[in-house]
Design a protein around this motif. Structure first.
Motif, PDB file in Angstrom:
ATOM      1  N   SER A 132     -21.278  -1.860 -15.457  1.00  0.00           N
ATOM      2  CA  SER A 132     -21.106  -0.596 -14.746  1.00  0.00           C
ATOM      3  C   SER A 132     -19.792  -0.571 -13.985  1.00  0.00           C
ATOM      4  CB  SER A 132     -22.270  -0.380 -13.763  1.00  0.00           C
ATOM      5  OG  SER A 132     -23.478  -0.144 -14.454  1.00  0.00           O
ATOM      6  N   HIS A 133     -19.261  -1.744 -13.690  1.00  0.00           N
ATOM      7  CA  HIS A 133     -18.020  -1.836 -12.928  1.00  0.00           C
ATOM      8  C   HIS A 133     -16.824  -2.155 -13.824  1.00  0.00           C
ATOM      9  CE1 HIS A 133     -20.311  -1.687  -9.161  1.00  0.00           C
ATOM     10  NE2 HIS A 133     -21.221  -2.348  -9.850  1.00  0.00           N
ATOM     11  N   TYR A 134     -17.034  -2.087 -15.132  1.00  0.00           N
ATOM     12  CA  TYR A 134     -15.946  -2.265 -16.090  1.00  0.00           C
ATOM     13  C   TYR A 134     -15.451  -0.907 -16.565  1.00  0.00           C
ATOM     14  CZ  TYR A 134     -17.167  -7.240 -16.812  1.00  0.00           C
ATOM     15  OH  TYR A 134     -17.400  -8.579 -16.659  1.00  0.00           O
ATOM     16  N   SER A 135     -14.265  -0.892 -17.134  1.00  0.00           N
ATOM     17  CA  SER A 135     -13.804   0.306 -17.824  1.00  0.00           C
ATOM     18  C   SER A 135     -14.667   0.505 -19.072  1.00  0.00           C
ATOM     19  CB  SER A 135     -12.344   0.138 -18.249  1.00  0.00           C
ATOM     20  OG  SER A 135     -12.249  -0.850 -19.262  1.00  0.00           O
ATOM     21  N   ALA A 173     -33.643   4.302  -8.712  1.00  0.00           N
ATOM     22  CA  ALA A 173     -33.163   5.393  -7.869  1.00  0.00           C
ATOM     23  C   ALA A 173     -32.079   4.935  -6.906  1.00  0.00           C
ATOM     24  CB  ALA A 173     -34.337   5.983  -7.081  1.00  0.00           C
ATOM     25  N   ASP A 174     -31.575   3.721  -7.085  1.00  0.00           N
ATOM     26  CA  ASP A 174     -30.513   3.211  -6.219  1.00  0.00           C
ATOM     27  C   ASP A 174     -29.183   3.829  -6.595  1.00  0.00           C
ATOM     28  OD1 ASP A 174     -31.116   1.480  -8.617  1.00  0.00           O
ATOM     29  OD2 ASP A 174     -29.113   0.736  -8.101  1.00  0.00           O
ATOM     30  N   ALA A 175     -28.147   3.546  -5.808  1.00  0.00           N
ATOM     31  CA  ALA A 175     -26.830   4.145  -6.029  1.00  0.00           C
ATOM     32  C   ALA A 175     -26.229   3.748  -7.371  1.00  0.00           C
ATOM     33  CB  ALA A 175     -25.882   3.747  -4.901  1.00  0.00           C
ATOM     34  N   GLY A 176     -26.603   2.591  -7.900  1.00  0.00           N
ATOM     35  CA  GLY A 176     -26.051   2.153  -9.178  1.00  0.00           C
ATOM     36  C   GLY A 176     -26.777   2.693 -10.388  1.00  0.00           C
ATOM     37  N   GLY A 177     -27.883   3.390 -10.175  1.00  0.00           N
ATOM     38  CA  GLY A 177     -28.679   3.885 -11.295  1.00  0.00           C
ATOM     39  C   GLY A 177     -27.928   4.776 -12.278  1.00  0.00           C
ATOM     40  N   PRO A 178     -27.195   5.802 -11.797  1.00  0.00           N
ATOM     41  CA  PRO A 178     -26.494   6.680 -12.745  1.00  0.00           C
ATOM     42  C   PRO A 178     -25.534   5.928 -13.673  1.00  0.00           C
ATOM     43  CG  PRO A 178     -26.577   7.720 -10.597  1.00  0.00           C
ATOM     44  CD  PRO A 178     -27.114   6.326 -10.425  1.00  0.00           C
ATOM     45  N   LEU A 179     -24.805   4.951 -13.123  1.00  0.00           N
ATOM     46  CA  LEU A 179     -23.874   4.195 -13.966  1.00  0.00           C
ATOM     47  C   LEU A 179     -24.614   3.307 -14.952  1.00  0.00           C
ATOM     48  CD1 LEU A 179     -20.758   2.983 -11.926  1.00  0.00           C
ATOM     49  CD2 LEU A 179     -20.806   4.171 -14.108  1.00  0.00           C
ATOM     50  N   ARG A 180     -25.738   2.724 -14.533  1.00  0.00           N
ATOM     51  CA  ARG A 180     -26.511   1.909 -15.475  1.00  0.00           C
ATOM     52  C   ARG A 180     -26.996   2.762 -16.637  1.00  0.00           C
ATOM     53  NH1 ARG A 180     -28.955   0.000 -10.856  1.00  0.00           N
ATOM     54  NH2 ARG A 180     -30.952   0.986 -11.389  1.00  0.00           N
ATOM     55  N   ARG A 181     -27.441   3.968 -16.337  1.00  0.00           N
ATOM     56  CA  ARG A 181     -27.916   4.846 -17.417  1.00  0.00           C
ATOM     57  C   ARG A 181     -26.769   5.276 -18.321  1.00  0.00           C
ATOM     58  NH1 ARG A 181     -31.589   5.646 -13.290  1.00  0.00           N
ATOM     59  NH2 ARG A 181     -30.319   7.103 -12.086  1.00  0.00           N
ATOM     60  N   LEU A 182     -25.586   5.481 -17.733  1.00  0.00           N
ATOM     61  CA  LEU A 182     -24.422   5.819 -18.553  1.00  0.00           C
ATOM     62  C   LEU A 182     -24.090   4.680 -19.506  1.00  0.00           C
ATOM     63  CD1 LEU A 182     -22.024   7.773 -19.130  1.00  0.00           C
ATOM     64  CD2 LEU A 182     -20.751   6.515 -17.387  1.00  0.00           C
ATOM     65  N   ARG A 183     -24.103   3.438 -19.001  1.00  0.00           N
ATOM     66  CA  ARG A 183     -23.788   2.288 -19.851  1.00  0.00           C
ATOM     67  C   ARG A 183     -24.918   2.024 -20.852  1.00  0.00           C
ATOM     68  NH1 ARG A 183     -18.861   3.167 -19.321  1.00  0.00           N
ATOM     69  NH2 ARG A 183     -17.758   2.243 -17.540  1.00  0.00           N
ATOM     70  N   ALA A 228     -23.088  12.312 -11.335  1.00  0.00           N
ATOM     71  CA  ALA A 228     -23.039  11.161 -10.427  1.00  0.00           C
ATOM     72  C   ALA A 228     -22.441   9.944 -11.124  1.00  0.00           C
ATOM     73  CB  ALA A 228     -24.433  10.836  -9.914  1.00  0.00           C
ATOM     74  N   ALA A 229     -22.801   9.748 -12.381  1.00  0.00           N
ATOM     75  CA  ALA A 229     -22.249   8.615 -13.132  1.00  0.00           C
ATOM     76  C   ALA A 229     -20.750   8.777 -13.332  1.00  0.00           C
ATOM     77  CB  ALA A 229     -22.953   8.489 -14.476  1.00  0.00           C
ATOM     78  N   GLN A 230     -20.312   9.983 -13.656  1.00  0.00           N
ATOM     79  CA  GLN A 230     -18.886  10.225 -13.869  1.00  0.00           C
ATOM     80  C   GLN A 230     -18.109  10.046 -12.568  1.00  0.00           C
ATOM     81  OE1 GLN A 230     -17.363  10.611 -16.741  1.00  0.00           O
ATOM     82  NE2 GLN A 230     -19.310  10.445 -17.822  1.00  0.00           N
ATOM     83  N   LEU A 231     -18.683  10.481 -11.455  1.00  0.00           N
ATOM     84  CA  LEU A 231     -18.031  10.262 -10.164  1.00  0.00           C
ATOM     85  C   LEU A 231     -17.891   8.770  -9.884  1.00  0.00           C
ATOM     86  CD1 LEU A 231     -19.809  12.961  -7.963  1.00  0.00           C
ATOM     87  CD2 LEU A 231     -17.385  12.914  -8.572  1.00  0.00           C
ATOM     88  N   ALA A 232     -18.921   8.010 -10.231  1.00  0.00           N
ATOM     89  CA  ALA A 232     -18.906   6.576  -9.959  1.00  0.00           C
ATOM     90  C   ALA A 232     -17.897   5.832 -10.816  1.00  0.00           C
ATOM     91  CB  ALA A 232     -20.296   5.991 -10.167  1.00  0.00           C
ATOM     92  N   THR A 233     -17.562   6.379 -11.988  1.00  0.00           N
ATOM     93  CA  THR A 233     -16.567   5.704 -12.829  1.00  0.00           C
ATOM     94  C   THR A 233     -15.155   5.911 -12.331  1.00  0.00           C
ATOM     95  OG1 THR A 233     -16.294   7.592 -14.338  1.00  0.00           O
ATOM     96  CG2 THR A 233     -17.995   5.967 -14.898  1.00  0.00           C
ATOM     97  N   GLY A 234     -14.978   6.772 -11.330  1.00  0.00           N
ATOM     98  CA  GLY A 234     -13.653   6.944 -10.746  1.00  0.00           C
ATOM     99  C   GLY A 234     -13.109   8.332 -10.874  1.00  0.00           C
ATOM    100  N   GLY A 235     -13.809   9.236 -11.532  1.00  0.00           N
ATOM    101  CA  GLY A 235     -13.339  10.608 -11.649  1.00  0.00           C
ATOM    102  C   GLY A 235     -13.200  11.241 -10.282  1.00  0.00           C
ATOM    103  N   ALA A 236     -12.082  11.921 -10.040  1.00  0.00           N
ATOM    104  CA  ALA A 236     -11.825  12.627  -8.787  1.00  0.00           C
ATOM    105  C   ALA A 236     -11.955  11.721  -7.578  1.00  0.00           C
ATOM    106  CB  ALA A 236     -12.773  13.816  -8.655  1.00  0.00           C
ATOM    107  N   GLY A 237     -11.411  10.525  -7.725  1.00  0.00           N
ATOM    108  CA  GLY A 237     -11.408   9.615  -6.591  1.00  0.00           C
ATOM    109  C   GLY A 237     -12.726   8.931  -6.341  1.00  0.00           C
ATOM    110  N   GLY A 238     -13.576   8.866  -7.363  1.00  0.00           N
ATOM    111  CA  GLY A 238     -14.860   8.213  -7.180  1.00  0.00           C
ATOM    112  C   GLY A 238     -14.749   6.733  -6.939  1.00  0.00           C
ATOM    113  N   GLY A 239     -13.603   6.125  -7.329  1.00  0.00           N
ATOM    114  CA  GLY A 239     -13.354   4.737  -7.005  1.00  0.00           C
ATOM    115  C   GLY A 239     -14.063   3.740  -7.870  1.00  0.00           C
ATOM    116  N   GLY A 240     -14.530   4.136  -9.060  1.00  0.00           N
ATOM    117  CA  GLY A 240     -15.284   3.204  -9.888  1.00  0.00           C
ATOM    118  C   GLY A 240     -14.444   2.558 -10.950  1.00  0.00           C
ATOM    119  N   ALA A 241     -15.088   2.266 -12.086  1.00  0.00           N
ATOM    120  CA  ALA A 241     -14.483   1.394 -13.078  1.00  0.00           C
ATOM    121  C   ALA A 241     -13.360   2.024 -13.855  1.00  0.00           C
ATOM    122  CB  ALA A 241     -15.572   0.918 -14.039  1.00  0.00           C
ATOM    123  N   ASP A 242     -13.544   3.244 -14.335  1.00  0.00           N
ATOM    124  CA  ASP A 242     -12.550   3.801 -15.237  1.00  0.00           C
ATOM    125  C   ASP A 242     -11.365   4.383 -14.490  1.00  0.00           C
ATOM    126  OD1 ASP A 242     -13.902   3.161 -17.562  1.00  0.00           O
ATOM    127  OD2 ASP A 242     -15.226   4.870 -17.353  1.00  0.00           O
TER     128      ASP A 242
END
Length: 509
Positions: free
Chosen positions: A326-329, A360-370, A428-442
């Protein structure tokens, strides 16, 4: 790696150990060390410290097939011998201090020590690839230590009248020099493993030098900073010349004619600031070899830096896999997922991935995306596992999308609550990947540009979207609506999103 451990560096793609070991054995300096270890015997004499006596250096030069007329050949032989000793390829018995051991050299009686092949020499041909790589890493330590020592000319200039080195004049701090070189190699490693990095291409020496000298928040470098960049370039030029023979880097040195043309350091500083693209190679080019990537990563791991490698999650559970990737590109995540899936039965893998995607934790959306990414290439073998979660509140939307994309029959239509929940989860998953300053992996401009389009597309299909969205029982509802208020290209819709976000905050969602 634990499930709650998030690497700070992108994962590196390493060659198999067997290929890396072959590269290690082919590295010129390591190969010379092995040859001298096999050459060592009863007649080999060493000084205090295990160095070959001067009288035997010509024999070592001849054994290595080096040109005796080349003034550098003796230095190459001496360095190879030092590597052989430091790695355990050669065992030395140093001279006894009481003078009981004596020999002859150049007609004078002197105390000598002896040398013989070490036990570790057998590992070169009889050990595992890992054994060979351990020997090479030990050799690398020796070479890095040598590279951090000032050039011989600088040492000569720093000698005082009594023949002692004036360290104040030399301005040499061993720890500072070692840290500088470690920092340079760490930057070179990061440039290689970063998304869109330089793993397949060289880094201009001015760029690498500037990365160590120019502050991140500096606009146009000052003349003083440019002079420091020039100094760093010259140090690196000398150091990379020493590191290339051990197989760590491929290096194109600074053009000798360029240095001859330079009347002072300002010339090099100007080139370091903005070299002409056509002539950038004249300022030096460097890249870590596959063996170099392995070596620098090994040193980082030893120093406590978390430096992941693609494939190291292959034996872990799906929960660890999804949490870490979830924290990778996207590209790095796909490479790791492919390794994890290899050899696993598809039905079991799909079931495990879907179970790990819940939460339902904060990492859930990214886990589902991956998870969705991992299931994308799966065929009919995964259908049963996917259908089993159609009624799951968190996974039902994902399952319907997967089945619809494959033209599956009898896919129940989602109810309105599931549609809205999936929309919030997706954004939420897209925000977490770094879109619009989400600060995530991508991250990156691409994600920032695509997210407003995704938001507009998702909301356009639902009349009164924001009146319903703030009621969605998803932990990221308010965060998503606030982002939509910032990013929605339609001003009226953006205002509605902000109002909905306020309502969601007010009800504690």
């Amino acid at each position: 790696m634990s499930a709650d451990s998030h690497p700070t560096l992108p994962p590196v793609r390493l060659l198999p150990d067997a290929e890396l070991a072959r590269e290690a054995l082919a590295a010129p300096l390591f190969a010379r060390a092995v040859r001298l270890a096999r050459w060592a015997g009863p007649d080999t004499r060493v000084d205090t410290g295990g160095e070959l006596v001067a009288a035997q250096l010509p024999q070592a030069v001849a054994h290595l097939g080096l040109d005796p007329a080349d003034e550098d050949s003796a230095a190459h032989a001496s360095q190879a011998w030092r590597v052989a000793v430091d790695t355990g390829l050669v065992d030395v018995t140093e001279p006894e201090e009481d003078g009981s051991a004596a020999g002859e050299a150049d007609g004078d009686e002197r105390e000598f020590g002896t040398a013989e092949p070490g036990e570790d020499l057998a590992l070169v041909t009889g050990g595992t690839p890992g054994d060979v790589l351990d020997l090479w890493l030990a050799a690398l330590d020796t070479v890095l230590a040598d590279a951090a020592v000032p050039a011989l000319d600088d040492l000569v200039d720093a000698l005082d009248a009594g023949g002692e080195i004036d360290f104040d004049q030399l301005d040499w701090n061993p720890r500072r020099e070692a840290d500088f070189l470690d920092g340079v190699l760490a930057n070179l490693y990061l440039l290689a493993v970063a998304e869109g990095g330089t793993a397949d291409g060289p880094v201009p020496l001015p760029v690498l030098a500037a990365s160590m000298v120019v502050p991140d928040d500096m606009g146009d470098p000052t003349d003083a900073v440019l002079e420091q960049v020039s100094d760093a370039m010259m140090r690196l030029d000398d150091q990379f010349r020493q590191l290339e023979p051990i197989g760590l880097v491929e290096f194109r040195p600074v053009d000798e004619e360029l240095m001859a043309e330079a009347e002072d350091e300002e010339f090099l500083a100007a080139g370091a600031a903005a070299p002409d693209e056509e002539d950038v190679s004249r300022y030096g080019l460097v890249r870590l070899t596959p063996l170099g990537l392995y070596g620098i990563r090994a040193r980082m791991l030893e120093a406590g830096v978390e430096a992941p490698a693609v494939g190291e999650l292959a034996g872990k559970g799906a929960d660890v896999l999804l949490d870490v990737v979830s924290h990778y590109s996207e590209a790095a995540a796909q490479a790791e997922i492919d390794q994890w899936l290899a050899g696993r039965p598809v039905p079991e893998a799909a079931t495990e991935l879907l179970a790990a995607a819940r939460g339902a934790d904060a990492g859930g959306p990214l886990r589902r995306l991956r998870c969705q990414q991992a299931l994308a290439p799966a065929g009919a073998e995964a259908e049963q596992a996917v259908r089993a979660v159609l009624d799951d509140h968190e996974l039902g939307g994902l399952a319907r999308v997967w089945l619809a994309e494959r033209g599956a029959a009898d896919v129940p239509a989602p109810d309105q609550d599931m549609v809205f929940w999936l929309t919030v989860d997706t954004i939420a998953a897209q925000l977490a990947t770094g879109g619009a300053g989400g600060g995530g992996a991508d991250g990156g401009e691409g994600a920032e540009a695509e997210l407003p389009l995704l938001i507009e597309s998702l909301t356009a299909h639902h009349a009164g979207f924001f009146e319903q969205a703030w009621r969605v029982e998803h932990p990221a509802t308010a965060q998503v609506l606030e982002a939509m208020g910032r990013l929605h290209p339609d001003r009226k819709a953006a205002k509605e999103a902000r109002k909905a976000a306020f309502k969601a905050r007010s009800r504690g969602v």
